[in-house]
Write a protein that holds these residues in place. Structure first.
Motif, PDB file in Angstrom:
ATOM      1  N   ILE A 137       0.838  -1.217   0.000  1.00 11.73           N
ATOM      2  CA  ILE A 137       0.000   0.000   0.000  1.00 11.73           C
ATOM      3  C   ILE A 137       0.866   1.257   0.000  1.00 11.73           C
ATOM      4  CG2 ILE A 137      -0.291   0.217   2.520  1.00 11.73           C
ATOM      5  CD1 ILE A 137      -3.297   0.868   1.887  1.00 11.73           C
ATOM      6  N   GLU A 138       2.113   1.120   0.536  1.00  9.27           N
ATOM      7  CA  GLU A 138       3.008   2.287   0.608  1.00  9.27           C
ATOM      8  C   GLU A 138       3.647   2.606  -0.748  1.00  9.27           C
ATOM      9  OE1 GLU A 138       5.433  -1.324   1.003  1.00  9.27           O
ATOM     10  OE2 GLU A 138       3.540  -0.679   1.901  1.00  9.27           O
ATOM     11  N   LYS A 139       3.385   1.776  -1.763  1.00 15.91           N
ATOM     12  CA  LYS A 139       4.026   1.967  -3.073  1.00 15.91           C
ATOM     13  C   LYS A 139       3.079   2.623  -4.086  1.00 15.91           C
ATOM     14  CE  LYS A 139       7.368  -1.764  -2.548  1.00 15.91           C
ATOM     15  NZ  LYS A 139       7.920  -3.025  -3.082  1.00 15.91           N
ATOM     16  N   ASN A 140       2.219   3.495  -3.594  1.00 13.12           N
ATOM     17  CA  ASN A 140       1.286   4.237  -4.453  1.00 13.12           C
ATOM     18  C   ASN A 140       0.414   3.310  -5.308  1.00 13.12           C
ATOM     19  OD1 ASN A 140       2.433   6.531  -3.439  1.00 13.12           O
ATOM     20  ND2 ASN A 140       3.780   6.868  -5.196  1.00 13.12           N
ATOM     21  N   THR A 141       0.065   2.131  -4.767  1.00 13.38           N
ATOM     22  CA  THR A 141      -0.689   1.149  -5.557  1.00 13.38           C
ATOM     23  C   THR A 141      -2.166   1.492  -5.646  1.00 13.38           C
ATOM     24  OG1 THR A 141      -0.760  -0.158  -3.539  1.00 13.38           O
ATOM     25  CG2 THR A 141       0.811  -0.853  -5.216  1.00 13.38           C
ATOM     26  N   VAL A 142      -2.673   2.206  -4.630  1.00 14.43           N
ATOM     27  CA  VAL A 142      -4.113   2.530  -4.623  1.00 14.43           C
ATOM     28  C   VAL A 142      -4.314   4.024  -4.431  1.00 14.43           C
ATOM     29  CG1 VAL A 142      -4.925   0.287  -3.821  1.00 14.43           C
ATOM     30  CG2 VAL A 142      -4.256   2.002  -2.142  1.00 14.43           C
ATOM     31  N   GLU A 143      -5.512   4.449  -4.761  1.00 17.92           N
ATOM     32  CA  GLU A 143      -5.850   5.873  -4.647  1.00 17.92           C
ATOM     33  C   GLU A 143      -6.109   6.219  -3.180  1.00 17.92           C
ATOM     34  OE1 GLU A 143      -9.478   8.756  -6.101  1.00 17.92           O
ATOM     35  OE2 GLU A 143      -9.245   6.801  -7.077  1.00 17.92           O
ATOM     36  N   PHE A 144      -5.656   7.387  -2.777  1.00 20.91           N
ATOM     37  CA  PHE A 144      -5.924   7.889  -1.421  1.00 20.91           C
ATOM     38  C   PHE A 144      -6.843   9.107  -1.523  1.00 20.91           C
ATOM     39  CE2 PHE A 144      -2.655   5.070  -0.226  1.00 20.91           C
ATOM     40  CZ  PHE A 144      -2.638   4.952   1.160  1.00 20.91           C
ATOM     41  N   ALA A 145      -7.595   9.355  -0.450  1.00 21.22           N
ATOM     42  CA  ALA A 145      -8.481  10.529  -0.413  1.00 21.22           C
ATOM     43  C   ALA A 145      -8.352  11.170   0.962  1.00 21.22           C
ATOM     44  CB  ALA A 145      -9.918  10.097  -0.665  1.00 21.22           C
ATOM     45  N   PRO A 146      -8.656  12.469   1.080  1.00 20.20           N
ATOM     46  CA  PRO A 146      -8.564  13.103   2.402  1.00 20.20           C
ATOM     47  C   PRO A 146      -9.568  12.481   3.371  1.00 20.20           C
ATOM     48  CG  PRO A 146      -8.779  14.735   0.649  1.00 20.20           C
ATOM     49  CD  PRO A 146      -9.047  13.406   0.033  1.00 20.20           C
ATOM     50  N   ASN A 147      -9.190  12.436   4.637  1.00 19.86           N
ATOM     51  CA  ASN A 147     -10.123  11.925   5.661  1.00 19.86           C
ATOM     52  C   ASN A 147     -11.189  12.975   5.949  1.00 19.86           C
ATOM     53  OD1 ASN A 147      -8.668  13.795   7.112  1.00 19.86           O
ATOM     54  ND2 ASN A 147      -8.560  12.534   8.969  1.00 19.86           N
ATOM     55  N   PHE A 148     -12.050  12.697   6.947  1.00 16.50           N
ATOM     56  CA  PHE A 148     -13.215  13.576   7.161  1.00 16.50           C
ATOM     57  C   PHE A 148     -12.859  15.011   7.523  1.00 16.50           C
ATOM     58  CE2 PHE A 148     -12.248  11.576  11.217  1.00 16.50           C
ATOM     59  CZ  PHE A 148     -12.340  12.613  12.139  1.00 16.50           C
ATOM     60  N   ASP A 149     -11.665  15.258   8.146  1.00 19.46           N
ATOM     61  CA  ASP A 149     -11.326  16.651   8.488  1.00 19.46           C
ATOM     62  C   ASP A 149     -10.104  17.155   7.693  1.00 19.46           C
ATOM     63  OD1 ASP A 149      -9.369  15.196   9.687  1.00 19.46           O
ATOM     64  OD2 ASP A 149      -9.676  15.954  11.728  1.00 19.46           O
ATOM     65  N   ASP A 150      -9.787  16.448   6.609  1.00 27.01           N
ATOM     66  CA  ASP A 150      -8.728  16.872   5.683  1.00 27.01           C
ATOM     67  C   ASP A 150      -7.341  16.970   6.324  1.00 27.01           C
ATOM     68  OD1 ASP A 150     -10.580  16.976   3.722  1.00 27.01           O
ATOM     69  OD2 ASP A 150     -10.802  19.152   3.685  1.00 27.01           O
ATOM     70  N   THR A 151      -7.127  16.259   7.418  1.00 23.88           N
ATOM     71  CA  THR A 151      -5.817  16.352   8.074  1.00 23.88           C
ATOM     72  C   THR A 151      -4.847  15.303   7.548  1.00 23.88           C
ATOM     73  OG1 THR A 151      -6.694  14.987   9.864  1.00 23.88           O
ATOM     74  CG2 THR A 151      -6.689  17.386  10.212  1.00 23.88           C
ATOM     75  N   ILE A 152      -5.363  14.121   7.234  1.00 20.51           N
ATOM     76  CA  ILE A 152      -4.516  13.059   6.672  1.00 20.51           C
ATOM     77  C   ILE A 152      -5.271  12.390   5.525  1.00 20.51           C
ATOM     78  CG2 ILE A 152      -3.070  12.504   8.678  1.00 20.51           C
ATOM     79  CD1 ILE A 152      -5.100  10.368   9.429  1.00 20.51           C
ATOM     80  N   GLU A 153      -4.602  11.450   4.884  1.00 18.47           N
ATOM     81  CA  GLU A 153      -5.258  10.745   3.776  1.00 18.47           C
ATOM     82  C   GLU A 153      -5.497   9.280   4.146  1.00 18.47           C
ATOM     83  OE1 GLU A 153      -3.167  11.469   0.048  1.00 18.47           O
ATOM     84  OE2 GLU A 153      -4.682  13.026  -0.237  1.00 18.47           O
ATOM     85  N   GLU A 154      -6.538   8.724   3.548  1.00 17.71           N
ATOM     86  CA  GLU A 154      -6.854   7.301   3.782  1.00 17.71           C
ATOM     87  C   GLU A 154      -7.080   6.622   2.436  1.00 17.71           C
ATOM     88  OE1 GLU A 154     -10.795   6.356   5.264  1.00 17.71           O
ATOM     89  OE2 GLU A 154     -11.383   8.467   5.079  1.00 17.71           O
ATOM     90  N   PRO A 155      -6.846   5.303   2.349  1.00 15.53           N
ATOM     91  CA  PRO A 155      -7.024   4.612   1.064  1.00 15.53           C
ATOM     92  C   PRO A 155      -8.495   4.460   0.703  1.00 15.53           C
ATOM     93  CG  PRO A 155      -6.447   3.044   2.786  1.00 15.53           C
ATOM     94  CD  PRO A 155      -6.387   4.400   3.414  1.00 15.53           C
ATOM     95  N   VAL A 156      -8.803   4.617  -0.571  1.00 11.77           N
ATOM     96  CA  VAL A 156     -10.163   4.429  -1.082  1.00 11.77           C
ATOM     97  C   VAL A 156     -10.459   2.936  -1.199  1.00 11.77           C
ATOM     98  CG1 VAL A 156     -11.623   4.806  -3.121  1.00 11.77           C
ATOM     99  CG2 VAL A 156     -10.131   6.627  -2.292  1.00 11.77           C
ATOM    100  N   VAL A 157      -9.393   2.166  -1.475  1.00 11.42           N
ATOM    101  CA  VAL A 157      -9.514   0.711  -1.591  1.00 11.42           C
ATOM    102  C   VAL A 157      -8.160   0.136  -1.182  1.00 11.42           C
ATOM    103  CG1 VAL A 157      -8.817   0.644  -4.029  1.00 11.42           C
ATOM    104  CG2 VAL A 157     -10.254  -1.169  -3.141  1.00 11.42           C
ATOM    105  N   LEU A 158      -8.134  -1.106  -0.716  1.00 12.94           N
ATOM    106  CA  LEU A 158      -6.850  -1.724  -0.360  1.00 12.94           C
ATOM    107  C   LEU A 158      -6.310  -2.517  -1.553  1.00 12.94           C
ATOM    108  CD1 LEU A 158      -7.445  -3.011   3.293  1.00 12.94           C
ATOM    109  CD2 LEU A 158      -6.647  -0.778   2.525  1.00 12.94           C
ATOM    110  N   PRO A 159      -4.975  -2.751  -1.576  1.00 14.07           N
ATOM    111  CA  PRO A 159      -4.406  -3.503  -2.711  1.00 14.07           C
ATOM    112  C   PRO A 159      -4.983  -4.920  -2.832  1.00 14.07           C
ATOM    113  CG  PRO A 159      -2.679  -2.392  -1.484  1.00 14.07           C
ATOM    114  CD  PRO A 159      -3.925  -2.224  -0.690  1.00 14.07           C
ATOM    115  N   ALA A 160      -5.356  -5.524  -1.704  1.00 13.95           N
ATOM    116  CA  ALA A 160      -6.039  -6.839  -1.685  1.00 13.95           C
ATOM    117  C   ALA A 160      -5.349  -7.864  -2.587  1.00 13.95           C
ATOM    118  CB  ALA A 160      -7.510  -6.675  -2.075  1.00 13.95           C
ATOM    119  N   ARG A 161      -4.293  -8.482  -2.071  1.00 15.94           N
ATOM    120  CA  ARG A 161      -3.520  -9.409  -2.897  1.00 15.94           C
ATOM    121  C   ARG A 161      -4.196 -10.768  -3.061  1.00 15.94           C
ATOM    122  NH1 ARG A 161       0.869  -7.776  -4.645  1.00 15.94           N
ATOM    123  NH2 ARG A 161      -0.287  -8.428  -6.475  1.00 15.94           N
TER     124      ARG A 161
END
Length: 812
Positions: A137-161
């Motif tokens: 997940i740390e290799k830019n494999t999935v899209e991230f979006a801002p969390n509810f208060d725009d302080t950090i980002e969370e994944p929209v989906v997991l790589p799911a191997r």
């Protein structure tokens, strides 16, 4: 701006529609339904990601669950802590999830429905297989979006191997959509994905050679390959899930049923309780004891049987009437391209393959960029070591780090990245061995870059990587299949004669709808007293029957209740019993008119129904044998304001007599009425004058010898032979049974068949009841108006007549 201008004048339905639309979109996309790619709902994804970020993984010690919950609601999921903890607990329950995603220390609930301990008492960490969902997940494999208060980002989906949606399944209810995807076997699902990668046009039948069907964590037996195929094809399908059972002999020549696996999502404690209730209520005979012997070695429910019990019969009854067998309905709805979709197996696998293509492409691009950067640096270091003395001289002669870097760039054409690596190089790295290491690293980097470039340039190589990595996961995590798949759904046939002990009992049913069965011992102990009932109620049936018999109870609205005697409430003779409304649906304005005990439903017996408006219907008795009888069933179609007044059981060769309120009687052969289906309306039985209606319909077994007893509203009663009438045909007016009077003519309340020991109870308007013994009456002709045996001067006219039910108390 004035206060009024701040308000918008909008129609309420528009506002509510808009708000509910937004709410629905949120519930569907961000709460209740899983993503087709990683098989997770947002709350599950956030829990796994939060634990991964905190380093709370399988190879590290457990951490307090409350810490994770606080982290999740503080950073990613702005909802209640209970919703997060409950989702966390479910992912750790190995009887709900096929491959658990969270390992938990402490009480995380049980298959008996016990709740988990509070989050301050339990500890948790990611399971080893959950790390495969987050790998890379740390290799830019999935899209991230801002969390509810725009302080950090969370994944929209997991790589799911691995294909988690099929492996662990999902269940959820949202606005307008619900989903029910059962768990499947990890190895089988990976084999199916591999098969579809190798041949995108693979047929469903080919896929089903590897993915057999659901594989529940609780095991059990799944029946119905057709249902599985339909579900895999369309997304919807029904299968039967039954417990794994075994009949074993125990000492003393007795048998016991051992249950080692129960259907998915069934509460074991409730199941054991339900089986024990059937034993206590004597709904099924032969069970001596029910014990839950489950311990740490595994599940074990024991049903100990009585010596004479029929084990297969008891088991069949339990499959039919308890959660030992349930149906499971596939409803494979998941979010695909931000839209809820009903997806078949190939569709789900395609969505997963597309996701993996994207993940491996992005990962390869990330690794390639890193390798290129490192290769560039290594080349600079090798060049620097080859001219080491000059490099050291330049660095020593420089003012500071920046100046040293600039000098290296100017004099030897090093790049910014290379000069940075050179000036930060530690002195011990200048040994001869380090040059060899760097050269070796350069060769490895060259190979790696070639490999990664190959993956990015060739779809075939990319798919090989996906297949190889899934094969490794299969090898590491796949275990034995737990659920057995059977092609056909076995039809459960319950032989009630085997199940129910043949016992003679006294059965009573009252006009108000109270019924019971009493033991002959209780009946004898009553010393001939009347059975318990309300003062205003009366008996429709009081008879010694067998528990294997069946009662058919007919109502005035054309319905009937099918009631096996053994299912009647068991009570003492003096008790009122249980109202039928507790067993079946029963309208307040519906009345019982006839109770018929049936020993056997044969094809050579018929039921004939008579309605108030002169209709008659004939149907085989066997049509009224019901398989499901927990509600009122239709006996005949009754039109408009019409209602059923009488029902008769016939042999098919009886005669029929219909009597009307105005005093007409029609005698004809039963064969005049054609046999029709159970739900039909019938044919005209008698032609009525305006204002007239049918009061009675009888079947005559003795044909020429039968006698009829007629009762009028004025209290007159007379008995006459059937031969007073001429035999006619159906749908005629009939012959008069009374001499017509100009003033206050007699109106017929009822006509009953006379039998030697029969007695009739005649009820008047004010409630007084007079008993008339029909055997003592003398025969009269058709034009006789009978004898006034009921004095109505004080009590009012006759309103109701019924055959007296004889119990010991009123035999005299």
């Amino acid at each position: 701006m004035s206060l009024l201008e701040r308000f918008m004048d909008l129609p309420l339905e528009e506002v509510i529609g808009d708000r509910f639309g937004r709410y629905s979109k949120y519930i569907i996309q961000d709460r209740a339904l899983p993503d087709a790619r990683d098989g997770l709902k947002p709350v599950q994804r956030r829990i796994l990601y939060a634990m991964f970020q905190e380093g709370n993984t399988a190879e590290k010690p457990y951490r307090k669950s409350a810490k994770t919950v606080g982290n999740v609601i503080g950073n990613y999921h702005p909802h209640g802590d209970s919703s997060v903890y409950e989702a966390m607990v479910r992912m750790s329950q190995d009887w709900k999830v096929r491959n658990v995603l969270i390992q938990m220390h402490g009480n995380n609930g049980s298959v008996d429905g016990d709740p988990a301990a509070a989050m301050r008492y339990t500890e948790a960490r990611l399971s080893s297989i959950a790390s495969e969902l987050l790998r890379d997940i740390e290799k830019n494999t999935v899209e991230f979006a801002p969390n509810f208060d725009d302080t950090i980002e969370e994944p929209v989906v997991l790589p799911a191997r691995y294909p988690n949606l099929l492996v662990n399944g999902s269940t959820g209810i949202s606005a307008g959509y619900a989903t029910d995807i059962p768990p499947h076997h990890l190895g089988e699902v990976i084999d199916a994905v591999t098969m579809q990668i190798e041949n995108p046009d693979v047929s469903l039948d080919e896929l089903m050679t590897v993915i057999k069907g659901p594989d529940f964590p609780t095991g059990g037996i799944v029946q119905g390959k057709e249902g599985i195929r339909k579900a895999f094809e369309t997304g919807k399908g029904r299968v039967i899930v039954r417990a794994k059972t075994e009949i074993e002999e125990i000492k003393g020549g007795r048998q016991q049923i051992r249950i080692t696996e129960i259907p998915y999502e069934i509460n074991k404690a409730n199941l054991v309780k339900r089986i024990d209730e059937l034993r206590l209520d004597k709904k099924v005979e032969g069970i001596a004891e029910v014990r839950d012997e489950t311990d740490r070695t595994g599940m074990r429910i024991v049903i100990e049987l009585k010596k004479e019990a029929h084990a297969e019969g008891v088991l069949a009854y339990l499959f039919k009437n308890t959660d030992l067998q349930v149906s499971y309905n596939y409803n494979m709805v998941a979010i695909h391209n931000k839209t809820p979709k009903l997806m078949g197996l190939k569709h789900i696998i395609s969505a997963y393959i597309e996701h993996q293509k994207e993940v491996v492409t992005k990962r390869s691009q990330y690794d390639l960029n890193k390798a290129n950067e490192r290769q560039h640096v290594v080349e600079g270091l090798i060049k620097a070591i080859s001219i080491l003395d000059e490099v050291i001289r330049i660095i020593r002669g420089s003012k500071d780090k920046r100046d040293a870097k600039n000098n290296l760039i100017q004099q030897y054409d090093f790049t910014e990245a290379q000069s940075e690596a050179i000036v930060t190089l530690q002195l011990y790295r200048l040994t001869n061995t380090d040059v060899t290491t760097l050269e070796k690293e350069a060769k490895e980097l060259e190979k790696k870059i070639a490999h990664l470039t190959g993956i990015l340039n060739s779809e075939k190589k990319l798919f090989n990587v996906i297949k190889k990595e899934m094969a490794e996961i299969k090898k590491k995590y796949a275990d034995e299949r737990r659920t057995v798949i059977e092609d056909e759904i076995e039809e459960i046939k319950i032989n009630m004669e085997v199940m129910i002990p043949s016992e003679d009992v006294m059965v009573t049913v009252t006009k108000d709808g109270y019924s019971k069965r009493s033991s002959l011992r209780s009946y004898s102990a009553s010393n001939g007293e009347a059975p318990g009932m309300k003062d205003t109620d009366r008996l429709l049936l009081a008879e010694q029957l067998n528990t294997t018999d069946t009662l058919l109870m007919f109502t005035n609205k054309g319905n009937y209740i099918y009631m096996p005697v053994y299912e009647l409430h068991e009570a003492r003779w003096k008790d009122m019993g249980q109202h039928l409304a507790n067993m079946v649906g029963f309208d307040r304005d519906e009345q019982l008119i006839k109770i018929m005990p049936i020993k056997e439903f044969t094809d050579d017996q018929y039921l004939i129904f008579f309605t108030r408006q002169g209709m008659a219907k004939k149907t085989e008795l066997s049509s009224y044998k019901a398989q499901r009888y927990n509600k009122m069933l239709m006996a005949m179609k009754v039109k408009g304001e019409d209602e059923v007044v009488d029902v008769q059981l016939t042999t098919g060769n009886d005669d029929i007599f219909i009597a009307t309120h105005y005093g007409y009687g029609l005698w004809f052969d039963e064969n005049e009425i054609n046999v029709v289906g159970q739900r039909a309306a019938g044919v005209k039985g008698i032609n009525l004058k305006d204002g007239d209606f049918v009061v009675s319909g009888k079947s005559l077994k003795n044909k020429e010898k039968a006698s009829l007893v007629l009762i009028t509203h004025r209290g007159a009663i007379k008995k006459m032979r059937i031969t007073e009438f001429d035999k006619s045909t159906r749908a005629k007016r009939g012959l008069v049974m009374l001499r017509e009077l100009k003033s206050n003519p007699h109106r017929v309340v009822d006509v009953e068949l006379s039998e030697n020991d029969a007695a009739l109870d005649v009820k008047t308007k004010n409630g007084s009841i007079v008993t008339v013994e029909t055997g003592k009456l003398k025969n009269a002709d058709r034009y006789n108006n009978g004898s006034y045996l009921v004095d109505i001067s004080d009590s009012g006219e006759v309103v109701e007549v019924w055959r007296k039910i004889v119990t010991e108390e009123n035999k005299e």
